[in-house]
Design a protein around this motif. Structure first.
Motif, mmCIF file in Angstrom:
data_model
loop_
_atom_site.group_PDB
_atom_site.id
_atom_site.type_symbol
_atom_site.label_atom_id
_atom_site.label_comp_id
_atom_site.label_asym_id
_atom_site.label_seq_id
_atom_site.Cartn_x
_atom_site.Cartn_y
_atom_site.Cartn_z
ATOM 1 N N SER A 2 0.832 -1.190 0.000
ATOM 2 C CA SER A 2 0.000 0.000 0.000
ATOM 3 C C SER A 2 0.874 1.251 0.000
ATOM 4 C CB SER A 2 -0.917 0.001 1.226
ATOM 5 O OG SER A 2 -0.153 -0.050 2.393
ATOM 6 N N ARG A 3 0.262 2.363 -0.303
ATOM 7 C CA ARG A 3 1.014 3.616 -0.378
ATOM 8 C C ARG A 3 1.135 4.232 1.008
ATOM 9 N NH1 ARG A 3 2.149 5.425 -5.119
ATOM 10 N NH2 ARG A 3 2.157 7.614 -4.574
ATOM 11 N N TYR A 4 2.309 4.776 1.274
ATOM 12 C CA TYR A 4 2.569 5.456 2.528
ATOM 13 C C TYR A 4 2.834 6.910 2.218
ATOM 14 C CZ TYR A 4 3.313 0.624 3.733
ATOM 15 O OH TYR A 4 3.165 -0.715 3.884
ATOM 16 N N THR A 5 2.677 7.738 3.208
ATOM 17 C CA THR A 5 2.850 9.166 2.988
ATOM 18 C C THR A 5 3.944 9.717 3.881
ATOM 19 O OG1 THR A 5 1.251 9.784 4.679
ATOM 20 C CG2 THR A 5 0.401 9.400 2.450
ATOM 21 N N TYR A 6 4.457 10.844 3.458
ATOM 22 C CA TYR A 6 5.491 11.511 4.228
ATOM 23 C C TYR A 6 4.971 11.891 5.612
ATOM 24 C CZ TYR A 6 9.566 14.362 5.181
ATOM 25 O OH TYR A 6 10.705 14.861 5.726
ATOM 26 N N SER A 7 3.657 12.066 5.755
ATOM 27 C CA SER A 7 3.110 12.438 7.061
ATOM 28 C C SER A 7 3.349 11.343 8.093
ATOM 29 C CB SER A 7 1.616 12.746 6.954
ATOM 30 O OG SER A 7 0.902 11.578 6.615
ATOM 31 N N ASP A 8 3.521 10.082 7.645
ATOM 32 C CA ASP A 8 3.837 9.004 8.576
ATOM 33 C C ASP A 8 5.126 9.317 9.331
ATOM 34 O OD1 ASP A 8 1.617 7.585 7.723
ATOM 35 O OD2 ASP A 8 2.755 6.397 6.284
ATOM 36 N N LEU A 9 6.063 9.980 8.662
ATOM 37 C CA LEU A 9 7.334 10.324 9.306
ATOM 38 C C LEU A 9 7.122 11.288 10.459
ATOM 39 C CD1 LEU A 9 9.634 10.810 6.176
ATOM 40 C CD2 LEU A 9 9.308 8.757 7.559
ATOM 41 N N ALA A 10 6.248 12.276 10.257
ATOM 42 C CA ALA A 10 5.984 13.260 11.308
ATOM 43 C C ALA A 10 5.309 12.602 12.510
ATOM 44 C CB ALA A 10 5.120 14.391 10.764
ATOM 45 N N ASP A 11 4.465 11.618 12.250
ATOM 46 C CA ASP A 11 3.784 10.924 13.349
ATOM 47 C C ASP A 11 4.779 10.259 14.294
ATOM 48 O OD1 ASP A 11 1.368 11.666 12.216
ATOM 49 O OD2 ASP A 11 1.021 9.711 11.271
ATOM 50 N N TYR A 12 5.920 9.851 13.770
ATOM 51 C CA TYR A 12 6.920 9.146 14.571
ATOM 52 C C TYR A 12 8.166 9.973 14.846
ATOM 53 C CZ TYR A 12 4.177 4.923 14.082
ATOM 54 O OH TYR A 12 3.178 4.007 14.149
ATOM 55 N N ASP A 13 8.197 11.237 14.391
ATOM 56 C CA ASP A 13 9.337 12.131 14.604
ATOM 57 C C ASP A 13 10.647 11.523 14.105
ATOM 58 O OD1 ASP A 13 10.653 14.459 15.360
ATOM 59 O OD2 ASP A 13 11.087 13.682 17.362
ATOM 60 N N VAL A 14 10.607 11.036 12.870
ATOM 61 C CA VAL A 14 11.805 10.491 12.228
ATOM 62 C C VAL A 14 11.966 11.143 10.865
ATOM 63 C CG1 VAL A 14 11.735 8.279 13.432
ATOM 64 C CG2 VAL A 14 10.542 8.536 11.253
ATOM 65 N N GLN A 15 13.163 11.019 10.303
ATOM 66 C CA GLN A 15 13.455 11.578 8.991
ATOM 67 C C GLN A 15 14.042 10.490 8.099
ATOM 68 O OE1 GLN A 15 16.069 14.915 9.502
ATOM 69 N NE2 GLN A 15 14.708 15.928 10.947
ATOM 70 N N ASP A 60 4.879 -2.146 15.521
ATOM 71 C CA ASP A 60 4.045 -3.205 16.086
ATOM 72 C C ASP A 60 3.570 -2.862 17.497
ATOM 73 O OD1 ASP A 60 2.714 -5.652 16.044
ATOM 74 O OD2 ASP A 60 4.457 -6.742 16.858
ATOM 75 N N GLY A 61 3.182 -1.593 17.669
ATOM 76 C CA GLY A 61 2.664 -1.136 18.953
ATOM 77 C C GLY A 61 3.728 -0.774 19.975
ATOM 78 N N LYS A 62 4.986 -0.927 19.624
ATOM 79 C CA LYS A 62 6.075 -0.616 20.557
ATOM 80 C C LYS A 62 6.611 0.792 20.281
ATOM 81 C CE LYS A 62 7.457 -5.437 20.698
ATOM 82 N NZ LYS A 62 6.753 -6.075 19.593
ATOM 83 N N SER A 63 7.338 1.313 21.234
ATOM 84 C CA SER A 63 7.954 2.627 21.095
ATOM 85 C C SER A 63 9.145 2.544 20.137
ATOM 86 C CB SER A 63 8.424 3.100 22.474
ATOM 87 O OG SER A 63 9.128 4.299 22.370
ATOM 88 N N ILE A 64 9.202 3.494 19.200
ATOM 89 C CA ILE A 64 10.307 3.546 18.246
ATOM 90 C C ILE A 64 11.404 4.465 18.782
ATOM 91 C CG2 ILE A 64 11.034 4.381 15.973
ATOM 92 C CD1 ILE A 64 8.448 3.469 14.825
ATOM 93 N N ARG A 65 12.627 3.986 18.745
ATOM 94 C CA ARG A 65 13.782 4.808 19.108
ATOM 95 C C ARG A 65 14.493 5.189 17.813
ATOM 96 N NH1 ARG A 65 19.089 2.750 22.394
ATOM 97 N NH2 ARG A 65 20.252 4.686 22.188
ATOM 98 N N ARG A 66 14.847 6.441 17.668
ATOM 99 C CA ARG A 66 15.546 6.860 16.447
ATOM 100 C C ARG A 66 17.029 7.064 16.738
ATOM 101 N NH1 ARG A 66 12.780 12.108 17.479
ATOM 102 N NH2 ARG A 66 14.423 13.328 18.423
ATOM 103 N N HIS A 67 17.822 6.820 15.704
ATOM 104 C CA HIS A 67 19.269 6.981 15.768
ATOM 105 C C HIS A 67 19.618 7.826 14.548
ATOM 106 C CE1 HIS A 67 19.160 3.442 18.460
ATOM 107 N NE2 HIS A 67 18.252 3.017 17.611
ATOM 108 N N ARG A 68 19.848 9.118 14.722
ATOM 109 C CA ARG A 68 19.958 10.032 13.588
ATOM 110 C C ARG A 68 21.346 10.202 13.000
ATOM 111 N NH1 ARG A 68 15.602 14.846 14.014
ATOM 112 N NH2 ARG A 68 13.847 13.442 13.910
ATOM 113 N N ASP A 69 22.354 9.620 13.557
ATOM 114 C CA ASP A 69 23.704 9.826 13.045
ATOM 115 C C ASP A 69 23.836 9.211 11.656
ATOM 116 O OD1 ASP A 69 26.363 10.270 12.631
ATOM 117 O OD2 ASP A 69 27.031 8.754 14.058
ATOM 118 N N ARG A 70 23.843 10.070 10.632
ATOM 119 C CA ARG A 70 23.936 9.599 9.247
ATOM 120 C C ARG A 70 25.375 9.595 8.743
ATOM 121 N NH1 ARG A 70 19.585 13.421 8.183
ATOM 122 N NH2 ARG A 70 17.689 12.356 8.777
ATOM 123 N N ASN A 71 26.300 9.907 9.599
ATOM 124 C CA ASN A 71 27.711 9.858 9.236
ATOM 125 C C ASN A 71 28.012 10.742 8.022
ATOM 126 O OD1 ASN A 71 30.206 8.895 9.955
ATOM 127 N ND2 ASN A 71 30.066 7.075 8.676
ATOM 128 N N GLY A 72 27.310 11.872 7.910
ATOM 129 C CA GLY A 72 27.543 12.811 6.815
ATOM 130 C C GLY A 72 27.008 12.372 5.466
#
Length: 132
Positions: A2-15, A60-72
């Motif tokens: 199915s199609r996903y939207t960029y707004s899904d990213l905002a819901d989880y505060d990830v990039q 899956d109902g659990k809390s998502i942890r983000r790791h933003r270090d993209r190493n440039g």
């Protein structure tokens, strides 16, 4: 899929390009790479290898942890490396979720990964020599 939207990213505060993880089995974590589509690409034994799912399905109902270090690195490059791995089978010692995220972010292999690759190479050499 199915199609996903960029707004899904905002819901989880990830990039896009972020590595995200969820906790399972107590202290263990499952890792994946966030895409521009608002999905996660991850290697999973339960899904049979590297697949793409929505952030909600990944969590899956659990809390998502983000790791933003993209190493440039640019998020498009990270995502492209993850997409090239799509369909690859899951293997605990050589193609798991940690291996995928380290590869997409061009991180050096862990000692465990180096050891597993060395054992596979030695095994191939012994197996090949015994076949002659």
């Amino acid at each position: 899929m199915s199609r996903y939207t960029y707004s899904d990213l905002a819901d989880y505060d990830v990039q896009p390009g972020d590595v995200v993880s969820i906790r399972f089995s107590g202290v263990l974590r499952h890792y994946g790479v966030v895409t521009h589509r608002g999905t996660v690409i991850a290697s999973s034994r339960l899904r049979g290898g590297v697949t793409e799912t929505s952030l909600a399905a990944f969590a899956d109902g659990k809390s998502i942890r983000r790791h933003r270090d993209r190493n440039g690195q640019h998020p498009f490059e990270i995502e492209a490396r993850a997409r090239r791995a799509m369909g690859s089978p899951y293997r605990l010692s050589e193609s798991n979720c940690i291996d995928l995220t380290r590869h997409t972010h061009r991180r050096t292999p862990t000692p465990w990964q180096v050891g597993a690759a060395t054992l596979r190479t030695l095994g191939d050499m012994v197996w090949g020599a015994s076949k002659r």
